[in-house]
Design a protein around this motif. Sequence first.
Motif, PDB file in Angstrom:
ATOM      1  N   TYR A 102      74.619  73.096  27.172  1.00 34.85           N
ATOM      2  CA  TYR A 102      74.704  73.475  25.778  1.00 34.85           C
ATOM      3  C   TYR A 102      73.434  74.172  25.312  1.00 34.85           C
ATOM      4  N   VAL A 103      73.234  74.244  24.024  1.00 35.50           N
ATOM      5  CA  VAL A 103      72.116  74.999  23.466  1.00 35.50           C
ATOM      6  C   VAL A 103      70.812  74.224  23.628  1.00 35.50           C
ATOM      7  N   ASN A 104      69.800  74.904  24.147  1.00 31.81           N
ATOM      8  CA  ASN A 104      68.439  74.404  24.179  1.00 31.81           C
ATOM      9  C   ASN A 104      67.553  75.389  23.416  1.00 31.81           C
ATOM     10  N   ILE A 105      66.396  74.953  23.013  1.00 33.27           N
ATOM     11  CA  ILE A 105      65.505  75.780  22.189  1.00 33.27           C
ATOM     12  C   ILE A 105      64.363  76.255  23.060  1.00 33.27           C
ATOM     13  N   TRP A 106      64.117  77.566  23.062  1.00 38.12           N
ATOM     14  CA  TRP A 106      63.182  78.169  23.999  1.00 38.12           C
ATOM     15  C   TRP A 106      61.973  78.801  23.314  1.00 38.12           C
ATOM     16  N   ASP A 107      61.705  78.449  22.093  1.00 35.39           N
ATOM     17  CA  ASP A 107      60.522  78.976  21.406  1.00 35.39           C
ATOM     18  C   ASP A 107      60.091  77.995  20.338  1.00 35.39           C
ATOM     19  N   ASN A 108      58.904  78.238  19.807  1.00 37.27           N
ATOM     20  CA  ASN A 108      58.325  77.395  18.753  1.00 37.27           C
ATOM     21  C   ASN A 108      58.336  78.121  17.426  1.00 37.27           C
ATOM     22  N   ASP A 109      59.379  78.933  17.243  1.00 35.66           N
ATOM     23  CA  ASP A 109      59.566  79.719  16.029  1.00 35.66           C
ATOM     24  C   ASP A 109      58.503  80.813  15.930  1.00 35.66           C
ATOM     25  N   TYR A 110      58.560  81.570  14.884  1.00 38.50           N
ATOM     26  CA  TYR A 110      57.637  82.683  14.676  1.00 38.50           C
ATOM     27  C   TYR A 110      56.544  82.275  13.695  1.00 38.50           C
ATOM     28  N   PRO A 111      55.278  82.606  13.925  1.00 39.68           N
ATOM     29  CA  PRO A 111      54.759  83.517  14.957  1.00 39.68           C
ATOM     30  C   PRO A 111      54.268  82.819  16.221  1.00 39.68           C
ATOM     31  N   ILE A 171      61.625  74.011  24.706  1.00 43.25           N
ATOM     32  CA  ILE A 171      60.844  74.520  25.843  1.00 43.25           C
ATOM     33  C   ILE A 171      60.091  75.761  25.379  1.00 43.25           C
ATOM     34  N   PHE A 172      58.763  75.669  25.301  1.00 52.70           N
ATOM     35  CA  PHE A 172      57.989  76.801  24.770  1.00 52.70           C
ATOM     36  C   PHE A 172      56.561  76.786  25.311  1.00 52.70           C
ATOM     37  N   HIS A 173      55.911  77.936  25.181  1.00 52.52           N
ATOM     38  CA  HIS A 173      54.506  78.124  25.577  1.00 52.52           C
ATOM     39  C   HIS A 173      54.264  77.784  27.042  1.00 52.52           C
ATOM     40  N   ASN A 174      55.282  77.969  27.864  1.00 53.44           N
ATOM     41  CA  ASN A 174      55.119  77.813  29.306  1.00 53.44           C
ATOM     42  C   ASN A 174      54.898  79.185  29.938  1.00 53.44           C
ATOM     43  N   ILE A 209      59.157  70.335  26.459  1.00 56.69           N
ATOM     44  CA  ILE A 209      58.477  70.837  27.656  1.00 56.69           C
ATOM     45  C   ILE A 209      57.654  72.039  27.239  1.00 56.69           C
ATOM     46  N   TYR A 210      56.334  71.906  27.262  1.00 57.32           N
ATOM     47  CA  TYR A 210      55.502  72.988  26.742  1.00 57.32           C
ATOM     48  C   TYR A 210      54.149  73.035  27.440  1.00 57.32           C
ATOM     49  N   LYS A 211      53.577  74.227  27.420  1.00 53.82           N
ATOM     50  CA  LYS A 211      52.239  74.472  27.970  1.00 53.82           C
ATOM     51  C   LYS A 211      52.111  74.059  29.428  1.00 53.82           C
ATOM     52  N   ASN A 212      53.154  74.331  30.209  1.00 55.35           N
ATOM     53  CA  ASN A 212      53.111  74.105  31.646  1.00 55.35           C
ATOM     54  C   ASN A 212      53.044  75.438  32.372  1.00 55.35           C
ATOM     55  N   VAL A 213      52.590  75.389  33.614  1.00 55.30           N
ATOM     56  CA  VAL A 213      52.598  76.560  34.479  1.00 55.30           C
ATOM     57  C   VAL A 213      53.618  76.326  35.588  1.00 55.30           C
ATOM     58  N   PHE A 214      54.611  77.219  35.684  1.00 58.50           N
ATOM     59  CA  PHE A 214      55.604  77.188  36.763  1.00 58.50           C
ATOM     60  C   PHE A 214      55.343  78.411  37.635  1.00 58.50           C
ATOM     61  N   GLN A 215      54.966  78.197  38.868  1.00 60.67           N
ATOM     62  CA  GLN A 215      54.571  79.331  39.705  1.00 60.67           C
ATOM     63  C   GLN A 215      55.080  79.180  41.125  1.00 60.67           C
ATOM     64  N   GLY A 216      55.764  80.232  41.609  1.00 59.40           N
ATOM     65  CA  GLY A 216      56.169  80.286  43.003  1.00 59.40           C
ATOM     66  C   GLY A 216      57.249  79.308  43.400  1.00 59.40           C
ATOM     67  N   ASP A 259      65.272  82.848  24.606  1.00 57.12           N
ATOM     68  CA  ASP A 259      63.940  82.782  24.010  1.00 57.12           C
ATOM     69  C   ASP A 259      63.857  83.913  22.993  1.00 57.12           C
ATOM     70  N   ARG A 260      63.854  83.552  21.723  1.00 55.98           N
ATOM     71  CA  ARG A 260      63.868  84.571  20.668  1.00 55.98           C
ATOM     72  C   ARG A 260      62.554  85.331  20.582  1.00 55.98           C
ATOM     73  N   TYR A 261      61.459  84.701  21.036  1.00 51.49           N
ATOM     74  CA  TYR A 261      60.149  85.309  20.864  1.00 51.49           C
ATOM     75  C   TYR A 261      59.357  85.270  22.171  1.00 51.49           C
ATOM     76  N   PRO A 262      59.836  85.961  23.214  1.00 54.68           N
ATOM     77  CA  PRO A 262      59.123  85.941  24.498  1.00 54.68           C
ATOM     78  C   PRO A 262      57.747  86.592  24.380  1.00 54.68           C
ATOM     79  N   LEU A 263      56.769  85.996  25.049  1.00 49.17           N
ATOM     80  CA  LEU A 263      55.390  86.444  24.932  1.00 49.17           C
ATOM     81  C   LEU A 263      55.133  87.647  25.842  1.00 49.17           C
ATOM     82  N   VAL A 264      54.397  88.608  25.316  1.00 45.92           N
ATOM     83  CA  VAL A 264      54.047  89.800  26.088  1.00 45.92           C
ATOM     84  C   VAL A 264      53.084  89.437  27.215  1.00 45.92           C
TER      85      VAL A 264
END
Length: 340
Positions: A116-125, A97-100, A74-81, A166-171
């Motif tokens: 259980y464990v899910n992955i919330w980033d696409n690694d660094y950078p 789940i990343f880049h949302n 699940i990636y590059k989606n917009v969840f709003q409101g 999410d190990r690398y949350p976006l600013v």
Amino acid sequence: PGSSTEFQGGGSGIAITLPPGASGTIITGIVVTNWDQGIFFANSSNCKVYGNIMSLMDESGIVLEGKNAANNIIYKNVFQGNNIAINLTKSSANNVIFHNNFIANTIPVYVSPGVYVNIWDNDYPSGGNYWGGYSDVDLRSGPYQNITGSDGIWDHSYVIDANNKDRYPLVKPFRGVAVTDVTTSKTIVGQGFTLSIYAKILNHGLDDEVSTVTVYANTTIIATLKVTLTNRNFTTTSFTWNTMGVAKGNYTIMVKTSPVPDESDTLDNTFIDGWITVAIVGDINADGIVDISDIYLIALAFGAMPPDPNYRPNLDIIYDQIIDISDIYTAAIHFGETDP
């Protein structure tokens, strides 16, 4: 062109359900708004959900339920409101789940006991997701965020629960554009005639963007247009391909958007459509000869106009939105011609 990509609800029900038999499904380029639940994964796995907008859900934008609701991306989606943007229930695990962009949701992610464990980033950078309302410091960089210097990633993880972070949350909100769909007015066009090409483009970010959209037939550029893309929305652009002087044959249509500033993932800036055949004028079925079978096909649909199901754009040689005597006449004057 395909079916509608907007799922406007009335405040209740589920817009899209993916049962176990729907494993491997790809959902992209849709807007889902004002339902109880947007997309419900009922033990379905190995699906991809990207480039969509989900907003104003009374309950959840996406629900992942069951131990087999796993290995989905699940990636590059917009969840709003939404009340809940993503709802993880009943042992769902190993989803990526990343880049949302999570913006103004009451609860960005709900995790029920036993998940259980899910992955919330696409690694660094590459990074994880944008979590609206979350604030930290950005003084360090690197995979361990221990190197002096900011990198657009908060220095500390965004913690959802003990098994999910999410190990690398976006600013800032994920910035980028994606071509989510390409359609054409015809799949077979007579040499020297025109056809329309439509590209649907999603702007993931919070700001309007300007991108150059380029259309190719095989490797040849046939159109270029600078387009303003509205923030967090889809923009459909149209192009006309004049096949005058174009060699007869099969062509693959490809659409590319230029990256916007700070766009880090450009894989979905390109979309490849299926074959377009440039044929002899009147060769409706592209079998290399204009004969009675072509005239017969046109005659069967005589008088048809959109949205009549008998209307088929390939039969409308003149492409004036009606299959009539002008199309039969055009095919008839080329009767007997062959290619080559």
